[in-house]
Design a protein around this motif. Structure first.
Motif, short mmCIF file in Angstrom:
data_model
loop_
_atom_site.label_atom_id
_atom_site.label_comp_id
_atom_site.label_asym_id
_atom_site.label_seq_id
_atom_site.Cartn_x
_atom_site.Cartn_y
_atom_site.Cartn_z
N THR A 1 0.81 -1.22 0.00
CA THR A 1 0.00 0.00 0.00
C THR A 1 0.84 1.27 0.00
O THR A 1 0.72 2.13 -0.88
CB THR A 1 -0.95 0.01 1.21
OG1 THR A 1 -1.79 -1.14 1.15
CG2 THR A 1 -1.83 1.27 1.17
N ALA A 2 1.72 1.42 1.00
CA ALA A 2 2.50 2.66 1.12
C ALA A 2 3.43 2.85 -0.06
O ALA A 2 3.59 3.96 -0.57
CB ALA A 2 3.29 2.66 2.43
N VAL A 3 4.04 1.75 -0.51
CA VAL A 3 4.98 1.84 -1.63
C VAL A 3 4.25 2.30 -2.90
O VAL A 3 4.72 3.18 -3.63
CB VAL A 3 5.69 0.50 -1.86
CG1 VAL A 3 6.50 0.52 -3.17
CG2 VAL A 3 6.62 0.18 -0.70
N ILE A 4 3.09 1.73 -3.16
CA ILE A 4 2.35 2.11 -4.37
C ILE A 4 1.82 3.53 -4.27
O ILE A 4 1.89 4.30 -5.23
CB ILE A 4 1.20 1.11 -4.62
CG1 ILE A 4 1.78 -0.25 -5.02
CG2 ILE A 4 0.27 1.63 -5.72
CD1 ILE A 4 0.74 -1.32 -5.25
N ILE A 5 1.34 3.93 -3.10
CA ILE A 5 0.86 5.31 -2.92
C ILE A 5 2.00 6.30 -3.17
O ILE A 5 1.84 7.29 -3.89
CB ILE A 5 0.26 5.51 -1.52
CG1 ILE A 5 -1.06 4.75 -1.41
CG2 ILE A 5 0.05 7.00 -1.22
CD1 ILE A 5 -1.66 4.76 -0.02
N GLY A 6 3.15 6.03 -2.57
CA GLY A 6 4.30 6.91 -2.77
C GLY A 6 4.74 6.95 -4.21
O GLY A 6 5.05 8.01 -4.76
N TYR A 7 4.74 5.78 -4.85
CA TYR A 7 5.17 5.70 -6.24
C TYR A 7 4.22 6.44 -7.16
O TYR A 7 4.65 7.22 -8.03
CB TYR A 7 5.27 4.23 -6.66
CG TYR A 7 5.77 4.03 -8.07
CD1 TYR A 7 7.11 4.19 -8.38
CD2 TYR A 7 4.89 3.72 -9.10
CE1 TYR A 7 7.58 4.03 -9.68
CE2 TYR A 7 5.34 3.55 -10.40
CZ TYR A 7 6.69 3.71 -10.68
OH TYR A 7 7.14 3.56 -11.97
N VAL A 8 2.92 6.23 -6.99
CA VAL A 8 1.93 6.91 -7.84
C VAL A 8 2.02 8.42 -7.64
O VAL A 8 1.90 9.20 -8.61
CB VAL A 8 0.51 6.39 -7.54
CG1 VAL A 8 -0.54 7.23 -8.27
CG2 VAL A 8 0.39 4.92 -7.97
N LEU A 9 2.25 8.86 -6.41
CA LEU A 9 2.42 10.29 -6.15
C LEU A 9 3.58 10.86 -6.95
O LEU A 9 3.47 11.93 -7.57
CB LEU A 9 2.65 10.51 -4.65
CG LEU A 9 2.89 11.96 -4.19
CD1 LEU A 9 1.66 12.82 -4.47
CD2 LEU A 9 3.24 11.99 -2.71
N MET A 10 4.69 10.14 -6.98
CA MET A 10 5.86 10.59 -7.75
C MET A 10 5.54 10.66 -9.24
O MET A 10 5.91 11.60 -9.93
CB MET A 10 7.03 9.62 -7.52
CG MET A 10 7.50 9.52 -6.08
SD MET A 10 8.77 8.25 -5.85
CE MET A 10 10.24 9.15 -6.37
#
Length: 403
Positions: free
Chosen positions: A122-131
């Motif tokens: 979850t956190a990794v994908i949220i951070g990645y999509v934000l970037m």
């Protein structure tokens, strides 16, 4: 920020292409800050790999390390090439870059959960999509101001957006079985990799600066190799508290290997002598394995410190291979992206040959010291053979000139 520009243009200026032949183009303070944030995420991924190997779960930790490192590296790489072509240093560019940095920190925070029995993306994908969403905005800005490359810029924006929809879908269908998660990640990674290849082929290459790109990659490599120096420092710190000659050997081996990896990478040979798309893709994408293996070397040394201090019960030879394998991958990857183009004669075989020796060294009883000696000999042999080749070439040119 450039003095003398109208106030509005300091806030939002047209994102026009930079000159790819601009003299004295160097990394900006903002890019250096971006690297610093990136290395925090890299350190988190390396720590996960370290603990996974030390606890005897290398087969589970390695894929997770690869997945996490890909997210960090890919976002860094995309921004780096974009900034090389379009960085205008206005306020909006700075703010969007800081959004990308924030996403990297979210990824770093989410990485430890990937290395658990029930990984949560979850956190990794949220951070990645934000970037990546911030990158979409940057590409749309470029499309507005760079008419000759508008089709390419729009293709980047559309391609990145479509892939982010895929990652959000990945996020929403959790929890997944391990095999399904790996399969979906591979598909997503292939889609990401395809975007630049397709977009850049639509028009002429975006105007990235060759020397600037080489410098940016070199700077990140230095930071990544710093992870190994940190592991060497850990060994010395343990030695101060509880003296063990093996820890001294570990620290000295870490120094020898880092210096050798640095030496073979930062040679006088041109890393990227052409702007040809195929060569740029091989060089740019191939560095994933160079950077990942460089970070993994540091994780391997941390594993060895755990073994020697009895914080890990895996055998010592497993710790030796936790260093030897990434050293071999580093040499092989560097050969693929540079030496097979830049070297001739025996020099071309140096990196693959010593990569093989690094894998054999632990089996011969030489252990970590053997891996370190192999790395050092690789640096010496390559430098000597390349110098001999340059001398021969120079003599041949002189003779031809006199004739």
């Amino acid at each position: 920020m450039t003095a003398g520009r109208p106030f509005f243009h300091r806030i939002i200026a047209p994102l026009r292409p930079r000159d790819p032949d601009e003299h004295h183009r160097v990394a900006t303070p903002l890019e250096l800050l971006f690297d610093l944030v990136t290395v925090i995420a890299i350190a988190s991924a390396a720590a996960g790999l370290h603990h996974g190997i030390a606890e005897g779960h290398a087969l589970q930790a390695l894929p997770m390390f690869g997945m996490a490192f890909f997210a960090i590296w890919w976002a860094w790489m995309n921004f780096t090439w974009f900034a090389s072509a379009y960085d205008n240093d206005d306020v909006l560019h700075r703010l969007l870059t800081m959004v990308i940095m924030a996403g990297s920190l979210v990824i770093a925070a989410g990485i430890p959960v990937l290395f658990t029995n029930q990984p949560d993306f979850t956190a990794v994908i949220i951070g990645y999509v934000l970037m990546r969403v911030a990158m979409v905005v940057l590409w749309l800005r470029a499309a507005c101001a760079d008419t000759p490359h508008r089709k390419t810029a729009v293709a980047y924006a559309v391609g990145i957006t479509v892939v982010q929809v895929y990652w959000v879908t990945f996020l929403l269908v959790q929890p997944l079985s391990t095999a399904t998660a790996y399969g979906m990640w591979v598909i997503g990674a292939l889609l990401e990799i395809a975007v630049p290849a397709v977009a850049e082929s639509l028009t002429s290459n975006t105007p990235w600066h060759r020397h600037h790109i080489i410098e940016r990659y070199g700077l990140l490599n230095i930071i990544v190799l710093g992870e190994t120096l940190l592991a060497g420092t850990m060994a010395l710190r343990e030695t101060v508290e509880h003296f063990d000659i093996m820890l001294v050997h570990t620290a000295l081996s870490a120094l020898a290997i880092v210096f050798s990896l640095w030496w073979v990478y930062f040679s006088t040979d041109d890393h990227l002598p052409t702007r040809h798309l195929r060569r740029a893709l091989i060089w740019g994408y191939g560095h994933f394995f160079i950077f990942a293996s460089g970070a993994a070397v540091g994780a391997g040394f941390a594993v060895l410190v755990d073994i020697i201090t009895r914080h890990s019960e895996i055998p010592l030879i497993a710790g030796d291979y936790a260093v030897a394998v990434p050293v071999a991958v580093y040499f092989t990857s560097l050969w693929i992206v540079r030496d097979r183009y830049a070297c001739t004669g025996l020099a071309m075989a140096v990196l693959p040959f010593f990569a093989l020796l690094a894998l054999i060294a632990p089996l011969t009883g030489l252990g970590l010291e053997g891996v370190a000696a192999t790395a050092a000999l690789c640096a010496v042999a390559r430098a000597w053979l390349m110098s001999s080749a340059d001398l021969t070439t120079g003599e041949a040119k002189t003779t031809e000139h006199h004739i």
